[in-house]
Design an enzyme around this catalytic site. Structure first.
Site, PDB file in Angstrom:
ATOM      1  N   GLY A 180       0.787  -1.270   0.109  1.00 57.42           N
ATOM      2  CA  GLY A 180      -0.223  -0.042  -0.079  1.00 57.42           C
ATOM      3  C   GLY A 180       0.701   1.399  -0.014  1.00 57.42           C
ATOM      4  N   LEU A 181       0.356   2.510   0.351  1.00 55.82           N
ATOM      5  CA  LEU A 181       0.938   3.423   0.188  1.00 55.82           C
ATOM      6  C   LEU A 181       2.372   3.703   1.046  1.00 55.82           C
ATOM      7  CD1 LEU A 181      -1.765   6.227  -0.756  1.00 55.82           C
ATOM      8  CD2 LEU A 181       0.481   5.940  -1.969  1.00 55.82           C
ATOM      9  N   ALA A 182       2.084   3.473   2.292  1.00 55.59           N
ATOM     10  CA  ALA A 182       3.243   3.739   3.333  1.00 55.59           C
ATOM     11  C   ALA A 182       4.294   2.543   2.915  1.00 55.59           C
ATOM     12  CB  ALA A 182       2.740   3.258   4.896  1.00 55.59           C
ATOM     13  N   SER A 196      -4.361  -2.465  -3.147  1.00 51.43           N
ATOM     14  CA  SER A 196      -4.215  -2.232  -1.783  1.00 51.43           C
ATOM     15  C   SER A 196      -5.366  -1.264  -1.322  1.00 51.43           C
ATOM     16  CB  SER A 196      -2.828  -1.481  -1.402  1.00 51.43           C
ATOM     17  OG  SER A 196      -1.724  -2.159  -2.008  1.00 51.43           O
ATOM     18  N   HIS A 197      -5.708  -1.467  -0.151  1.00 49.02           N
ATOM     19  CA  HIS A 197      -6.847  -0.796   0.504  1.00 49.02           C
ATOM     20  C   HIS A 197      -6.356   0.913   0.578  1.00 49.02           C
ATOM     21  CE1 HIS A 197     -10.442  -0.068   2.720  1.00 49.02           C
ATOM     22  NE2 HIS A 197      -9.883   0.523   3.734  1.00 49.02           N
ATOM     23  N   GLY A 210     -11.529  10.977   0.710  1.00 49.85           N
ATOM     24  CA  GLY A 210     -11.717  12.233   0.904  1.00 49.85           C
ATOM     25  C   GLY A 210     -10.308  13.157   0.606  1.00 49.85           C
ATOM     26  N   GLY A 211      -9.367  12.619   1.310  1.00 51.55           N
ATOM     27  CA  GLY A 211      -8.034  13.283   1.001  1.00 51.55           C
ATOM     28  C   GLY A 211      -7.009  13.248   2.024  1.00 51.55           C
ATOM     29  N   HIS A 243     -16.189   4.875  11.753  1.00 52.16           N
ATOM     30  CA  HIS A 243     -16.545   6.019  10.869  1.00 52.16           C
ATOM     31  C   HIS A 243     -18.104   6.204  11.039  1.00 52.16           C
ATOM     32  CE1 HIS A 243     -16.707   8.653   7.219  1.00 52.16           C
ATOM     33  NE2 HIS A 243     -15.369   8.557   7.075  1.00 52.16           N
ATOM     34  N   ARG A 251     -19.728  15.225   4.269  1.00 49.64           N
ATOM     35  CA  ARG A 251     -19.922  16.343   5.167  1.00 49.64           C
ATOM     36  C   ARG A 251     -19.238  17.503   5.217  1.00 49.64           C
ATOM     37  NH1 ARG A 251     -18.925  13.418   9.773  1.00 49.64           N
ATOM     38  NH2 ARG A 251     -17.999  11.653   8.610  1.00 49.64           N
ATOM     39  N   SER A 290      -4.704  10.004   7.965  1.00 49.97           N
ATOM     40  CA  SER A 290      -4.257   8.427   7.621  1.00 49.97           C
ATOM     41  C   SER A 290      -3.593   8.572   6.172  1.00 49.97           C
ATOM     42  CB  SER A 290      -5.099   7.345   7.573  1.00 49.97           C
ATOM     43  OG  SER A 290      -6.181   7.745   6.971  1.00 49.97           O
TER      44      SER A 290
END
Lengths: 610, 249
Positions: free
Chosen positions: A17-19, A45-46, A52-53, A257, A273, A412
């Site tokens: 994943g990103l990390a 990957s998750h 959202g960002g 969440h 939101r 995150s």
């Protein structure tokens, strides 16, 4: 050696994943020989599901003016309910703007500032400045003082992962996908890599490395309902815990969440939101301002989730065909069709695909749903895991402790690349100074142990328990006893159920032959580890007799800084059926514990409406 | 009581010595809101724990679960059983290497695609951590995001006649990927350099124009438009190269 292949490298990254990929880039650029191994190809990957960002105090948007890392830091500490490591939060908030710009340099198509006057859904009029036009813009998110969530529509994780993966491709870093690390190889002092099972052929493989990075994401799938991908079973945390010497930090800190969409519990981004969406009850009343007059729908996630359940308990939940339990509505109709299908397109598509609803004209059912694992492999601020030299952890798999007891939305995704960069540098430094000294006898013992486990599962030597039944029972126990509102007696029952399931998990026998990349065998190999992780969550929650962030005890509803300004460390000793808990103090060098400015401490307990 | 569904599923695991390709039937009772994600997991957990298939996000955003559902390439996770007849035939995607049953190796195929098309930003600049980002029009950012939305599920490749008969064809996803970099101002490659990558019969000129890709993209990416865009660019680049006296094979 009975392993099919043995790979030797400088740095082994478990997860893609990103990390994981961001740290691999840092190590590869330092000239190190890196191998990434992963359950799935990197672009599946998750991380790609993050919508959202990414929070970074660029201060370009109208509502972001005057933002800086210090304000981001304060928001993060308040969000964490003073549970985070403030040194880490400082480092993070100061570095993340550079990360955003580097991602831009690499190709992320961040949405940009468009100059001009705008009327927000709240009625507020703002003006984006000409001098900021074309710079990276931001949207509002929960628990923040400024708009700082940088985004690409609501597919931010997708674009960032794809772009970071282009750099991995460019550097030609090998990725062994469909390869699952099932045990760390160590001598109680140093980690030497991992034993991995190939999910294409079922063969066992050995990866020897000077440094091993765990970046396997969260453990959401210990719950029956989670927004997480189904691969998020906490495998990395489990193999670290299984060493007996590496602790998991703060596993009781689990984020729910506010807006998972039943019946499939897929995430509806907080950006909905952030962009002005409302939460409505069965009377179509917008109830959040009654509880949280200041932040309304945009208090921190732990607070909004509790308020929603509180409101449902008071009888305002919606009964509908979408859910077996009462839920609430997400309303973004007033944002307009163009906004919904441009900036919230991914969730609009999901609502359409799975419930046949068009959020530009329909209400969307939502219910607080397990979403994020704040806890994980405990590391120091440089990412070194406690307990074993040469072992590191980053991202959701780690307890670096940026998030304490509640993570802010958008922190995150931002953590993945920032920790990947910062910890990646430290791993590179450590690895360049380390020498490889592998004891092949030790390696062989670890391979043999895994071979024995597999053989016993296939032969049914230890019993004939059914792995799928045990998994479902664990997931239900976590829903029933270790959810948003917790109490001592219920947690005790939960722990007892999980212990019973844990003992049964040691007696699993396959119903199939277990040949090749058999999926039943994969699940059976993970099951005891998943239950250990679940027990760390439940038992840690039982012992923490206070409420902090997402950990809310109805029998201890107040935060207790005198006794609980500390971090749980859970170890698993050989032969045990409960984790051993230890604690370490949480320092607050920059910001002493105080009021968050939202949540139960400051706002009304119960609205008058009926 | 719900409908009785019959799943007719392709079975073959090349890693098991002596295993032979065959079709196997499973029966389940349908219930409200049942997707193929739910159904296949129920089959694995209750009827046959050896059945191989791939799901990751189960939200139609990761691209893992594409398969042939009654002959059409679709994402299984978002396919509702109520949209299908009571007899459902499931086959693995063609073109990609079979791992087992419904599981195919898209990861290796797509990594190979990135390497062949050099799908990363080519720039002579060095990142300056102290500088502001280079300004970009928001419309340009949105235009890049459009092809970037591809989830690499492989539906367009599986359904493509050319890809089914020619191993090296980049497919609509590959051409879409190249389009994404052509419209990105940060990528400094010239049209001539893109021509090297995509201006041949394995790229933009290999397509025979049936456009099944465009009909079957679960992300509804305008693959036909992107193909036309890349072809125009490459045709122009090809002409220029020709006029300059370059030899184009």
């Amino acid at each position: 050696m009975s392993a099919k292949h043995t790979h030797v490298c400088d740095v082994l990254v478990i997860g893609a994943g990103l990390a994981a990929e961001r740290s691999a880039i840092e190590c590869a650029e330092a000239g190190l020989n890196v191998i990434i191994l992963s359950l799935v190809p990197p672009r599946r990957s998750h991380s790609t599901a993050a919508q959202g960002g990414m929070q970074a105090s660029l201060g370009n948007a109208a509502m972001a003016m005057g933002d800086n890392p210090q304000i981001h830091f304060e928001d993060t500490v308040k969000g964490s309910d003073w549970g985070c490591d403030q040194e880490v939060a400082k480092m993070f908030t100061e570095t993340v703007p550079i990360m955003i710009r580097q991602l831009d340099f690499w190709g992320v198509p961040w949405n940009r500032v468009v100059a001009g006057k705008k009327k927000l859904p709240s009625g507020l009029e703002v003006e984006d400045l000409k001098e900021k036009e074309g710079l990276i813009t931001a949207r509002d998110f929960g628990g923040v003082a400024k708009w700082r969530c940088c985004y690409t529509s609501d597919g931010t994780g997708h674009t960032v992962q794809f772009v970071v993966d282009t750099v991995v491709c460019k550097l030609n870093i090998p990725v062994h996908d469909r390869m699952e690390a099932i045990a760390l190889i160590h001598d109680g002092t140093t980690c030497f890599g991992a034993v991995a099972r190939c999910l294409r052929t079922g063969s066992l493989n050995v990866y020897l490395a000077k440094s091993t990075i765990i970046a396997t994401g969260g453990a959401g799938r210990i719950y029956a309902a989670s927004t997480n991908a189904i691969i998020n079973e906490g495998t990395g945390a489990a193999i670290a815990l299984n060493t007996g010497v590496v602790p998991l930090g703060n596993m009781e800190a689990v984020q729910f969440h506010p807006t998972g969409m039943p019946p499939v519990y897929i995430l509806m981004t907080e950006g909905a939101r952030g962009d002005g969406g409302y939460l409505l009850d069965k009377n179509l009343h917008r109830f959040m301002p009654d509880y949280e007059p200041k932040k309304k729908e945009l208090a921190s996630r732990d607070v909004v989730s509790r308020r929603m359940i509180q409101h449902i308990r008071a009888g305002y939940g919606v009964e509908s065909k979408y859910s077996t339990q009462p839920h609430l509505w997400l309303d973004i109709r007033h944002l307009g069709r163009k906004w919904v299908w441009t900036n919230l397109r991914e969730i609009a598509t999901i609502a359409m695909n799975f419930n046949g609803l068009d959020p530009a004209k329909d209400l969307v059912p939502v219910i607080p749903t397990q979403h994020y694992t704040m806890g994980g492999v405990r590391t120091n601020k440089d990412g070194f895991a406690y307990g074993l030299k040469g072992l590191f952890a980053i991202g959701e798999a780690a307890c670096w402790d940026l998030h304490g007891f509640n993570r802010l939305g958008g922190n995150s995704l931002a953590e993945t690349v920032t920790a990947g960069f910062l910890v990646g540098m430290q791993v590179a430094k450590y690895t360049l100074g380390a020498t490889a000294n592998f004891d092949y006898k030790l390696v062989e013992e670890f391979v043999k142990k895994e071979e024995e486990r597999i053989k016993d599962l296939i032969s049914g030597k230890n019993g004939k328990e059914n792995v799928f039944e045990i998994r479902a029972a664990m997931q239900q126990a976590m829903m029933d006893h270790v959810h948003i509102f917790r109490t001592g007696p219920s947690l005790e029952q939960g722990v007892a159920k999980l212990q019973e399931l844990y003992r049964r998990s040691l007696k699993i026998g396959l119903r199939s032959s277990g040949q090749a990349a058999n999926p039943e065998l994969a699940a059976a190999l993970r099951m005891p580890g998943m239950l250990r992780v679940a027990l760390c969550v439940a038992y840690g929650g039982l012992m923490r007799t206070e409420s902090r962030g997402s950990h809310f005890r109805e029998d201890f509803p107040k935060r207790d800084d005198a006794n609980w300004l500390k971090r749980t460390l859970a170890y698993w000793k050989e032969g045990a059926d409960l984790p051993t808990l230890d604690y370490e103090p949480v320092a607050c060098p920059y910001m002493p514990p105080g009021d968050r400015g939202y949540g139960e401490a400051t706002a009304g307990a119960k609205p008058a409406a009926k | 009581m719900g409908r009785q569904l019959t799943f007719n599923v392709f079975r073959y695991n090349p890693s098991i010595p002596g295993d032979k390709p065959r079709m196997q039937e499973y029966r389940l009772e349908e219930y409200e809101g049942m997707t193929l994600f739910v159904a296949l997991n129920e089959i694995r957990e209750k009827l046959d724990p050896t059945l191989m298939f791939d799901f990751v996000c189960r939200a139609a955003i990761c691209g893992s679960c594409a398969m042939l559902i009654n002959g059409r390439p679709r994402l299984a996770c978002k396919t509702m059983t109520r949209s299908l007849p009571s007899r459902i035939t499931l086959m693995p995607l063609p073109v990609f290497k079979l791992i087992g049953d419904l599981s195919v190796d898209t990861g290796t195929w797509f990594r190979n695609l990135q390497m062949r098309t050099e799908s990363w930003i080519h720039t002579s600049k060095k990142f300056d951590p102290n500088a502001l980002e280079v300004r970009m029009d928001n419309k340009t950012a949105e235009a890049i995001y459009e092809p970037e939305r591809c989830i690499e599920c492989g539906c367009c490749v599986a359904t493509c006649v050319t890809a089914n008969i020619r191993e090296d064809f980049l497919g609509a996803t590959g051409i879409n990927r190249v389009a994404r970099f052509i419209i990105d101002p940060r990528d400094e490659r010239s049209d001539a350099e893109y021509f090297e990558v995509v201006g041949n019969e394995d790229g933009a000129f290999g397509c025979v124009g049936l456009m099944a890709c465009d009909d079957n993209c679960p992300m509804e990416i305008p693959l036909q438009e992107n193909l036309a865009f890349v072809r125009r660019k490459m045709a122009a680049a090809g002409l220029k190269l020709d006029l300059k006296g370059f030899k184009i094979s």
